[in-house]
Design a protein around this motif. Sequence first.
Motif, PDB file in Angstrom:
ATOM      1  N   PRO A   3       0.838  -1.214   0.000  1.00  0.00           N
ATOM      2  CA  PRO A   3       0.000   0.000   0.000  1.00  0.00           C
ATOM      3  C   PRO A   3       0.870   1.260   0.000  1.00  0.00           C
ATOM      4  O   PRO A   3       1.899   1.307   0.665  1.00  0.00           O
ATOM      5  N   LYS A   4       0.456   2.238  -0.770  1.00  0.00           N
ATOM      6  CA  LYS A   4       1.230   3.478  -0.893  1.00  0.00           C
ATOM      7  C   LYS A   4       0.336   4.675  -0.632  1.00  0.00           C
ATOM      8  O   LYS A   4      -0.872   4.615  -0.769  1.00  0.00           O
ATOM      9  N   ILE A   5       0.978   5.777  -0.265  1.00  0.00           N
ATOM     10  CA  ILE A   5       0.252   7.027  -0.036  1.00  0.00           C
ATOM     11  C   ILE A   5      -0.224   7.550  -1.387  1.00  0.00           C
ATOM     12  O   ILE A   5       0.498   7.520  -2.374  1.00  0.00           O
ATOM     13  N   ARG A   6      -1.426   8.043  -1.423  1.00  0.00           N
ATOM     14  CA  ARG A   6      -2.029   8.546  -2.669  1.00  0.00           C
ATOM     15  C   ARG A   6      -1.600   9.995  -2.914  1.00  0.00           C
ATOM     16  O   ARG A   6      -2.394  10.925  -2.823  1.00  0.00           O
ATOM     17  N   LEU A  54      -4.705  12.129   2.594  1.00  0.00           N
ATOM     18  CA  LEU A  54      -4.649  11.587   1.234  1.00  0.00           C
ATOM     19  C   LEU A  54      -5.081  10.130   1.144  1.00  0.00           C
ATOM     20  O   LEU A  54      -5.484   9.667   0.089  1.00  0.00           O
ATOM     21  N   GLY A  55      -4.964   9.405   2.220  1.00  0.00           N
ATOM     22  CA  GLY A  55      -5.337   7.997   2.208  1.00  0.00           C
ATOM     23  C   GLY A  55      -4.233   7.121   1.654  1.00  0.00           C
ATOM     24  O   GLY A  55      -3.210   7.600   1.174  1.00  0.00           O
ATOM     25  N   MET A  56      -4.459   5.831   1.732  1.00  0.00           N
ATOM     26  CA  MET A  56      -3.492   4.844   1.261  1.00  0.00           C
ATOM     27  C   MET A  56      -4.132   4.007   0.161  1.00  0.00           C
ATOM     28  O   MET A  56      -5.335   3.770   0.173  1.00  0.00           O
ATOM     29  N   SER A  57      -3.308   3.562  -0.768  1.00  0.00           N
ATOM     30  CA  SER A  57      -3.820   2.657  -1.790  1.00  0.00           C
ATOM     31  C   SER A  57      -4.067   1.296  -1.143  1.00  0.00           C
ATOM     32  O   SER A  57      -3.595   1.024  -0.046  1.00  0.00           O
ATOM     33  N   THR A  58      -4.767   0.432  -1.838  1.00  0.00           N
ATOM     34  CA  THR A  58      -5.078  -0.881  -1.276  1.00  0.00           C
ATOM     35  C   THR A  58      -3.893  -1.820  -1.353  1.00  0.00           C
ATOM     36  O   THR A  58      -3.857  -2.822  -0.653  1.00  0.00           O
ATOM     37  N   GLY A  59      -2.965  -1.517  -2.222  1.00  0.00           N
ATOM     38  CA  GLY A  59      -1.812  -2.380  -2.360  1.00  0.00           C
ATOM     39  C   GLY A  59      -2.012  -3.453  -3.415  1.00  0.00           C
ATOM     40  O   GLY A  59      -1.204  -4.356  -3.555  1.00  0.00           O
ATOM     41  N   LYS A  86     -16.891  -5.044  -0.975  1.00  0.00           N
ATOM     42  CA  LYS A  86     -16.708  -3.652  -0.570  1.00  0.00           C
ATOM     43  C   LYS A  86     -17.668  -3.299   0.565  1.00  0.00           C
ATOM     44  O   LYS A  86     -17.285  -2.662   1.552  1.00  0.00           O
ATOM     45  N   ARG A  87     -18.912  -3.741   0.421  1.00  0.00           N
ATOM     46  CA  ARG A  87     -19.916  -3.465   1.454  1.00  0.00           C
ATOM     47  C   ARG A  87     -19.526  -4.121   2.778  1.00  0.00           C
ATOM     48  O   ARG A  87     -19.653  -3.524   3.847  1.00  0.00           O
TER      49      ARG A  87
END
Length: 137
Positions: A3-6, A54-59, A86-87
């Motif tokens: 996961p990476k920073i967006r 910014l959130g994180m990517s899901t990886g 997702k839900r």
Amino acid sequence: MIPKIRWWKLKEPECRDTFIKSILVKLGTWDYEELDEGWERNSSILKIVVREALGMSTGTGPRDKEAWWWSNYVQEKIKIKRNAKKRHDEAGTEEDKERSRLVKKEAKVDVAQSKQRIRGEAEEMEGGIGEQRAKDH
């Protein structure tokens, strides 16, 4: 993938403003006795604020690399499965977990059947080509 920073979200004015305001509020003024102490504190604050703003990517990487050949029915089942997952991830209720599990199972069966059907059609085509070549020679 990790996961990476967006970082690309800084292009959006709303995210950029939130990020800047959070940084200014959390960092405050620079009045530290030790320089190392200040850098370490600011570094940890920046990491926290960046993740929040910014959130994180899901990886995970891109999906559906080889899904273009699936029928519309199978593609719809996969879409339903992803929405159920997702839900469940967002709500986390037992009901959503069970629904996600059942939909995943159904989609898995549909994908397997579709792959088997396509392989069978491909083998028939190859067999036909092989027979035709043998007749030609």
